[in-house]
Motif scaffolding. Structure first.
Motif, mmCIF file in Angstrom:
data_model
loop_
_atom_site.group_PDB
_atom_site.id
_atom_site.type_symbol
_atom_site.label_atom_id
_atom_site.label_comp_id
_atom_site.label_asym_id
_atom_site.label_seq_id
_atom_site.Cartn_x
_atom_site.Cartn_y
_atom_site.Cartn_z
ATOM 1 N N MET A 1 0.811 -1.206 0.000
ATOM 2 C CA MET A 1 0.000 0.000 0.000
ATOM 3 C C MET A 1 0.852 1.268 0.000
ATOM 4 O O MET A 1 0.529 2.199 -0.741
ATOM 5 N N PRO A 2 1.917 1.350 0.770
ATOM 6 C CA PRO A 2 2.713 2.583 0.735
ATOM 7 C C PRO A 2 3.324 2.849 -0.645
ATOM 8 O O PRO A 2 3.455 4.001 -1.044
ATOM 9 N N ARG A 3 3.679 1.792 -1.386
ATOM 10 C CA ARG A 3 4.235 2.017 -2.723
ATOM 11 C C ARG A 3 3.192 2.623 -3.653
ATOM 12 O O ARG A 3 3.509 3.470 -4.470
ATOM 13 N N LEU A 4 1.984 2.161 -3.543
ATOM 14 C CA LEU A 4 0.908 2.705 -4.364
ATOM 15 C C LEU A 4 0.657 4.177 -4.030
ATOM 16 O O LEU A 4 0.452 5.009 -4.920
ATOM 17 N N LEU A 5 0.727 4.516 -2.752
ATOM 18 C CA LEU A 5 0.546 5.901 -2.331
ATOM 19 C C LEU A 5 1.685 6.775 -2.840
ATOM 20 O O LEU A 5 1.449 7.896 -3.326
ATOM 21 N N VAL A 6 2.906 6.268 -2.762
ATOM 22 C CA VAL A 6 4.053 7.035 -3.262
ATOM 23 C C VAL A 6 3.938 7.223 -4.770
ATOM 24 O O VAL A 6 4.217 8.314 -5.295
ATOM 25 N N ALA A 7 3.517 6.206 -5.500
ATOM 26 C CA ALA A 7 3.354 6.324 -6.951
ATOM 27 C C ALA A 7 2.271 7.348 -7.281
ATOM 28 O O ALA A 7 2.428 8.166 -8.198
ATOM 29 N N PHE A 8 1.166 7.305 -6.543
ATOM 30 C CA PHE A 8 0.083 8.260 -6.775
ATOM 31 C C PHE A 8 0.532 9.686 -6.488
ATOM 32 O O PHE A 8 0.263 10.606 -7.263
ATOM 33 N N LEU A 9 1.231 9.874 -5.380
ATOM 34 C CA LEU A 9 1.710 11.220 -5.039
ATOM 35 C C LEU A 9 2.743 11.715 -6.054
ATOM 36 O O LEU A 9 2.793 12.908 -6.365
ATOM 37 N N THR A 10 3.551 10.809 -6.574
ATOM 38 C CA THR A 10 4.520 11.189 -7.607
ATOM 39 C C THR A 10 3.806 11.646 -8.874
ATOM 40 O O THR A 10 4.194 12.641 -9.494
ATOM 41 N N CYS A 11 2.755 10.929 -9.251
ATOM 42 C CA CYS A 11 1.982 11.325 -10.436
ATOM 43 C C CYS A 11 1.312 12.677 -10.224
ATOM 44 O O CYS A 11 1.304 13.520 -11.130
ATOM 45 N N VAL A 12 0.747 12.875 -9.058
ATOM 46 C CA VAL A 12 0.090 14.148 -8.769
ATOM 47 C C VAL A 12 1.109 15.281 -8.770
ATOM 48 O O VAL A 12 0.870 16.355 -9.350
ATOM 49 N N ALA A 13 2.254 15.054 -8.165
ATOM 50 C CA ALA A 13 3.288 16.092 -8.116
ATOM 51 C C ALA A 13 3.805 16.421 -9.516
ATOM 52 O O ALA A 13 4.024 17.596 -9.850
ATOM 53 N N SER A 14 3.986 15.409 -10.350
ATOM 54 C CA SER A 14 4.471 15.669 -11.706
ATOM 55 C C SER A 14 3.418 16.407 -12.536
ATOM 56 O O SER A 14 3.760 17.270 -13.343
#
Length: 60
Positions: A1-14
């Motif tokens: 779950m934390p990896r999915l959250l980090v990936a989502f936050l990375t997409c949002v930030a980009s």
């Protein structure tokens, strides 16, 4: 779950960064003054009375 959250936050930030860059580029282009529309080459105006009344050299 934390990896999915980090990936989502990375997409949002980009996406936010790309949107900010796009708005920044458009704002920078709107700030630059427009260049004058001055032609590099000018041609003389044609005579106002139309074609010349003198015979052409090839008409003889």
């Amino acid at each position: 779950m934390p990896r999915l959250l980090v990936a989502f936050l990375t997409c949002v930030a980009s996406a936010v960064l790309a949107t900010g860059a796009a708005f920044g580029i458009v704002a920078a282009l709107n700030v630059t003054p427009e260049q004058q529309n001055v032609p590099l080459v000018t041609f003389p105006d044609p005579p106002a009375n139309g074609p010349s009344s003198a015979p052409s050299p090839s008409a003889s």
